[in-house]
Design an enzyme around this catalytic site. Structure first.
Site, PDB file in Angstrom:
ATOM      1  N   PHE A 148       0.861  -1.186   0.000  1.00 20.05           N
ATOM      2  CA  PHE A 148       0.000   0.000   0.000  1.00 20.05           C
ATOM      3  C   PHE A 148       0.897   1.235   0.000  1.00 20.05           C
ATOM      4  O   PHE A 148       1.617   1.487   0.962  1.00 20.05           O
ATOM      5  CB  PHE A 148      -0.966   0.057   1.190  1.00 20.05           C
TER       6      PHE A 148
ATOM      7  N   ASP B  83       9.263   3.012   2.149  1.00 18.11           N
ATOM      8  CA  ASP B  83       8.070   3.801   2.433  1.00 18.11           C
ATOM      9  C   ASP B  83       7.803   3.695   3.930  1.00 18.11           C
ATOM     10  O   ASP B  83       7.202   2.733   4.402  1.00 18.11           O
ATOM     11  CB  ASP B  83       6.885   3.280   1.612  1.00 18.11           C
TER      12      ASP B  83
ATOM     13  N   LYS C  27       2.252  11.271   7.134  1.00 11.94           N
ATOM     14  CA  LYS C  27       1.424  11.020   8.315  1.00 11.94           C
ATOM     15  C   LYS C  27       1.884  11.769   9.574  1.00 11.94           C
ATOM     16  O   LYS C  27       1.621  12.952   9.691  1.00 11.94           O
ATOM     17  CB  LYS C  27       1.301   9.514   8.551  1.00 11.94           C
TER      18      LYS C  27
END
Ligand SMILES: *Cc1c(COP(=O)(O)O)cnc(C)c1O
Length: 404
Positions: A142, A227, A256
């Site tokens: 993802f 990531d 985030k």
């Protein structure tokens, strides 16, 4: 004006695009690990906005930095310099040991930016023939929702009817170093991978995997792009998840928690000349690197370190994991996690994880199901031992319920 939960849900359903299926709670306030709904019920937030609110809801120091900066200057675009960008670069580079920084906004933009830069690096530094660059990614990845990214997803739901997609990506199994070795060709420019697959259900690769990955990438001059948008900034009990195996990525992606949940801020960090290939006019973003984002990110990074949140994530994560493992319930198939990135995988016969999340909500805990049978748990990194124990009592009570 909408007022009741039913009204809010109905209005969202009527006017909003139906691309989410939230738990039926309408939140209006947050503080630390707690959030309150419009009826005044309090919940322990065990999702933290998918790890974006690691510093806790409405952290007072990040709030103060945001308000102060909002009064002074919010956006200049990169057509001019602003007095927050250079200090942001210095602080994020010092924190992560990076040499170059590219500020963006969402996580997906950081991923897209990394893809563009490693391709450019491939053509201009590695010498890959134009148009031939290959990037290796993992199954069940993802990395976000843009067209470029969903094109190399292996989740049919994510891809269906959004094509045609960009070529240049090769998909291998996660956690399988031999598969990486076999997939690398002279045209491979990068391996893009999550240290722990978050959305896939907190999938932790076998020990030694990233050590081997690092060796393979170095041996073939392939950029290792980690990531760390979800795993980074203390979530797994270390500043970066790569530190669990003592390796260093060539390119690291943060997002985030980089803003503590106040504002979308992401960054591409590189330890070599990948970002050095970009020249004026070749990449950018109107909001990327704006003074408000930089001020918020600086405060978010500062409190993470000053308030010992990374160490706390390691300590409370271990307590939470042990506590979950101690729950004797035949609904549980597996409990896994690192730091405060945890998951309970249910036996398929136990029923859908969604129902357990709804039962947890009734007990004052907000958690999110993923992939039918997994409950993911990721509270803010400021959680205390008492709060972990409080949560564990409720998880135990819920997981011993039978909904099947
Ligand atoms: C959330 C996430 C992204 C995408 O971030 P957005 O801000 O939603 O675009 C990318 N990669 C990982 C690992 C994530 O968890």
């Amino acid at each position: 004006m909408s007022s009741s939960v039913i009204d809010f849900l109905a209005t969202e359903r009527r006017l909003g695009t139906y691309n989410y299926e939230p738990i039926g709670v309408v939140l209006s306030r947050g503080e630390g690990v707690w959030v309150w709904d419009i009826e005044g019920n309090r919940y322990l937030d065990c999702l933290s906005a998918y790890s974006a609110v690691s510093q806790g809801h409405c952290h007072p120091k990040i709030l103060a930095a945001m308000v102060e900066q909002a009064h002074r200057l919010t956006l200049t675009s990169r057509a001019f310099h602003n007095d927050q960008l250079a200090p942001f670069y210095e602080e994020i580079a010092a924190l992560t040991g990076s040499h170059k920084v590219l500020p963006m906004n969402s996580g997906a933009e950081a991923v897209e930016s990394a893809i563009k830069s490693v391709r450019k690096w491939g053509y201009e530094v590695k010498g890959v023939p134009d148009g031939q660059a290959e990037i290796i990614v993992c199954a069940d990845n993802f990395h976000g929702r843009t067209l470029g990214i969903v094109g190399f997803s292996t989740d049919p739901e994510t891809r269906k009817h959004f094509g045609p997609f960009a070529p240049g990506f090769k998909i291998i199994p996660f956690g399988d170093a031999a598969a990486l070795e076999a997939a690398i060709t002279p045209n491979t420019v990068a391996f893009l991978v999550e240290p722990i697959q978050g959305e896939a259900g907190v999938i932790i690769p076998p020990a030694g995997y990233f050590t081997k990955v690092r060796q393979l990438c170095t041996a073939s001059n392939v950029m290792l792009v980690l990531d760390e948008i979800q795993t980074g900034l203390g979530r797994t009990g270390k500043l970066l998840a790569e530190q669990h195996e003592g390796i260093e990525a060539d390119v690291t992606l943060l997002g985030k928690a980089l803003s503590g949940g106040f504002y979308p801020v992401s960054a591409v960090l590189s330890n070599n000349d990948v970002l050095g290939t970009l020249r004026p006019g070749q990449h950018g973003s109107t909001f990327g690197g704006n003074p408000l984002a930089c001020a918020v990110a600086r405060a978010a990074m500062r409190v993470l370190v000053e308030e010992g949140m990374i160490e706390n994530a390691a300590r409370q994560g271990a307590r939470f994991l042990e506590g979950l493992k101690d729950i004797r319930a035949n609904t549980i198939r597996e409990v896994r996690g690192r730091g405060l990135m945890l998951a309970v995988e249910l036996h398929p016969e136990a029923g859908r994880a969604r129902r357990y999340c709804e039962a947890l909500q009734a007990k004052g805990i907000l958690a999110k199901d993923t992939h039918e049978h997994t409950i993911r748990i990721a509270p803010p990194l400021v959680i205390t031992s008492d709060q972990v124990d409080w949560a564990l009592e409720r998880f135990a009570a819920t997981l011993t319920q039978d909904f099947s």
